[in-house]
Enzyme design. Sequence first.
Site, PDB file in Angstrom:
ATOM      1  N   GLY A 127       0.868  -1.169   0.000  1.00 19.91           N
ATOM      2  CA  GLY A 127       0.000   0.000   0.000  1.00 19.91           C
ATOM      3  C   GLY A 127       0.901   1.214   0.000  1.00 19.91           C
ATOM      4  O   GLY A 127       1.854   1.275  -0.761  1.00 19.91           O
ATOM      5  N   GLU A 128       0.640   2.103   0.903  1.00 18.26           N
ATOM      6  CA  GLU A 128       1.465   3.313   0.996  1.00 18.26           C
ATOM      7  C   GLU A 128       1.947   3.425   2.446  1.00 18.26           C
ATOM      8  O   GLU A 128       1.149   3.656   3.346  1.00 18.26           O
ATOM      9  CB  GLU A 128       0.611   4.518   0.574  1.00 18.26           C
ATOM     10  CG  GLU A 128       1.358   5.813   0.577  1.00 18.26           C
ATOM     11  CD  GLU A 128       2.696   5.724  -0.159  1.00 18.26           C
ATOM     12  OE1 GLU A 128       2.702   5.394  -1.344  1.00 18.26           O
ATOM     13  OE2 GLU A 128       3.730   5.968   0.480  1.00 18.26           O
ATOM     14  N   SER A 129       3.249   3.239   2.620  1.00 19.80           N
ATOM     15  CA  SER A 129       3.772   3.134   3.984  1.00 19.80           C
ATOM     16  C   SER A 129       3.553   4.410   4.799  1.00 19.80           C
ATOM     17  O   SER A 129       3.342   4.339   6.020  1.00 19.80           O
ATOM     18  CB  SER A 129       5.252   2.767   3.961  1.00 19.80           C
ATOM     19  OG  SER A 129       5.997   3.703   3.209  1.00 19.80           O
ATOM     20  N   CYS A 176       6.058  -5.404   0.598  1.00 18.51           N
ATOM     21  CA  CYS A 176       6.147  -4.088  -0.028  1.00 18.51           C
ATOM     22  C   CYS A 176       6.087  -2.968   1.021  1.00 18.51           C
ATOM     23  O   CYS A 176       7.030  -2.800   1.775  1.00 18.51           O
ATOM     24  CB  CYS A 176       5.105  -3.969  -1.125  1.00 18.51           C
ATOM     25  SG  CYS A 176       5.603  -2.788  -2.382  1.00 18.51           S
ATOM     26  N   ARG A 199      12.679   3.402  -0.434  1.00 17.32           N
ATOM     27  CA  ARG A 199      11.306   3.484  -0.981  1.00 17.32           C
ATOM     28  C   ARG A 199      11.373   3.763  -2.467  1.00 17.32           C
ATOM     29  O   ARG A 199      12.169   4.587  -2.915  1.00 17.32           O
ATOM     30  CB  ARG A 199      10.524   4.634  -0.318  1.00 17.32           C
ATOM     31  CG  ARG A 199       9.975   4.283   1.038  1.00 17.32           C
ATOM     32  CD  ARG A 199       9.187   5.457   1.601  1.00 17.32           C
ATOM     33  NE  ARG A 199       7.921   5.632   0.916  1.00 17.32           N
ATOM     34  CZ  ARG A 199       7.313   6.798   0.748  1.00 17.32           C
ATOM     35  NH1 ARG A 199       7.871   7.908   1.181  1.00 17.32           N
ATOM     36  NH2 ARG A 199       6.163   6.845   0.135  1.00 17.32           N
ATOM     37  N   ILE A 259       5.455  -3.429  -7.387  1.00 19.52           N
ATOM     38  CA  ILE A 259       4.706  -2.192  -7.657  1.00 19.52           C
ATOM     39  C   ILE A 259       5.311  -1.069  -6.817  1.00 19.52           C
ATOM     40  O   ILE A 259       5.158  -1.060  -5.600  1.00 19.52           O
ATOM     41  CB  ILE A 259       3.210  -2.361  -7.312  1.00 19.52           C
ATOM     42  CG1 ILE A 259       2.612  -3.545  -8.077  1.00 19.52           C
ATOM     43  CG2 ILE A 259       2.444  -1.069  -7.639  1.00 19.52           C
ATOM     44  CD1 ILE A 259       1.228  -3.950  -7.590  1.00 19.52           C
ATOM     45  N   ARG A 260       6.017  -0.178  -7.461  1.00 22.10           N
ATOM     46  CA  ARG A 260       6.738   0.893  -6.746  1.00 22.10           C
ATOM     47  C   ARG A 260       7.413   0.290  -5.500  1.00 22.10           C
ATOM     48  O   ARG A 260       7.272   0.773  -4.373  1.00 22.10           O
ATOM     49  CB  ARG A 260       5.798   2.040  -6.373  1.00 22.10           C
ATOM     50  CG  ARG A 260       5.285   2.765  -7.632  1.00 22.10           C
ATOM     51  CD  ARG A 260       4.538   4.054  -7.310  1.00 22.10           C
ATOM     52  NE  ARG A 260       3.462   3.853  -6.371  1.00 22.10           N
ATOM     53  CZ  ARG A 260       3.448   4.293  -5.116  1.00 22.10           C
ATOM     54  NH1 ARG A 260       4.436   4.998  -4.643  1.00 22.10           N
ATOM     55  NH2 ARG A 260       2.433   4.039  -4.339  1.00 22.10           N
ATOM     56  N   HIS A 281       4.759  -8.428  -4.243  1.00 20.14           N
ATOM     57  CA  HIS A 281       3.393  -8.690  -3.751  1.00 20.14           C
ATOM     58  C   HIS A 281       3.049 -10.160  -3.982  1.00 20.14           C
ATOM     59  O   HIS A 281       2.581 -10.510  -5.073  1.00 20.14           O
ATOM     60  CB  HIS A 281       2.383  -7.841  -4.534  1.00 20.14           C
ATOM     61  CG  HIS A 281       2.298  -6.416  -4.100  1.00 20.14           C
ATOM     62  ND1 HIS A 281       1.294  -5.930  -3.294  1.00 20.14           N
ATOM     63  CD2 HIS A 281       3.095  -5.370  -4.370  1.00 20.14           C
ATOM     64  CE1 HIS A 281       1.481  -4.638  -3.089  1.00 20.14           C
ATOM     65  NE2 HIS A 281       2.563  -4.273  -3.735  1.00 20.14           N
ATOM     66  N   GLU A 325       0.623 -11.809  -3.006  1.00 15.80           N
ATOM     67  CA  GLU A 325      -0.826 -12.069  -3.007  1.00 15.80           C
ATOM     68  C   GLU A 325      -1.450 -11.818  -4.376  1.00 15.80           C
ATOM     69  O   GLU A 325      -2.637 -12.062  -4.571  1.00 15.80           O
ATOM     70  CB  GLU A 325      -1.514 -11.208  -1.933  1.00 15.80           C
ATOM     71  CG  GLU A 325      -1.781  -9.753  -2.278  1.00 15.80           C
ATOM     72  CD  GLU A 325      -0.546  -8.839  -2.263  1.00 15.80           C
ATOM     73  OE1 GLU A 325       0.590  -9.343  -2.169  1.00 15.80           O
ATOM     74  OE2 GLU A 325      -0.740  -7.618  -2.377  1.00 15.80           O
TER      75      GLU A 325
HETATM   76  N1  GLN Z   1       6.064   2.796  -2.530  1.00 18.39           N
HETATM   77  C1  GLN Z   1       5.128   2.392  -1.515  1.00 18.39           C
HETATM   78  C2  GLN Z   1       5.483   2.967  -0.156  1.00 18.39           C
HETATM   79  O1  GLN Z   1       6.336   3.760  -0.026  1.00 18.39           O
HETATM   80  C3  GLN Z   1       5.050   0.885  -1.434  1.00 18.39           C
HETATM   81  C4  GLN Z   1       4.397   0.344  -2.670  1.00 18.39           C
HETATM   82  C5  GLN Z   1       3.616  -0.907  -2.413  1.00 18.39           C
HETATM   83  O2  GLN Z   1       3.378  -1.328  -1.294  1.00 18.39           O
HETATM   84  N2  GLN Z   1       3.159  -1.513  -3.491  1.00 18.39           N
HETATM   85  O3  GLN Z   1       4.882   2.625   0.809  1.00 18.39           O
END
Ligand code: GLN
Length: 191
Positions: free
Chosen positions: A46-48, A78, A107, A136-137, A173, A175
């Site tokens: 997600g987004e940390s 992630c 990150r 993903i990123r 990921h 999942e």
């Molecule tokens: N770039 C995201 C972050 O900084 C992590 C990306 C992800 O969990 N798919 O949290």
Amino acid sequence: MKVGVLALQGASARHVAMLAAVGAAAIEVKTPERLADVDRLVMPGGESTTMSKLLVSNDLVEPVQRRLAAGMPVLGTCAGMILLASEVLDGRSDQIDFGAIDISVRRNGFGRQLESFEADLTVDALGPPPVRGVFIRAPRVERVGAGVEVIARLADDEVVACRQENVVVTSFHPELTDDTRLHEWFVTTAF
Ligand code: GLN
């Protein structure tokens, strides 16, 4: 085996489905009460930075910290990897860092051109066929501490999953494909 999936933000639903598919009782965790009720925890992607804020506003920082210190097995994927790492590069100065595994992660470390990609991985515990990793990123692991075991690599040997005792992290990921082997391993391993 009751496995919680931190469900404040991000990719929790697919983790719940994967855990259920391998026979675990999977529940979403949004409160300290729910956390107290699980044997193991998944911290999803997600987004940390957003997850950090929600951990604070849901009073989950100290309870998670206590459970980690007490040896609760955790799988951080992630953004989950970022939250668990001892050092976060290019993070926000105020983001939570549980310092539960001695690695440095950057990150979005794969850069713009590789924002999202898929690649075959060798995961030592799983054997062939390779795991298809969805990135993903994704965070990039730039340092692995002495007490940390590398458990998965890309073909060029780049580290994409690590374990230190009860703490397992992946930059990909697991999942997002139909391959349940990593979840099965997490649920069945004696930590
Ligand atoms: N770039 C995201 C972050 O900084 C992590 C990306 C992800 O969990 N798919 O949290």
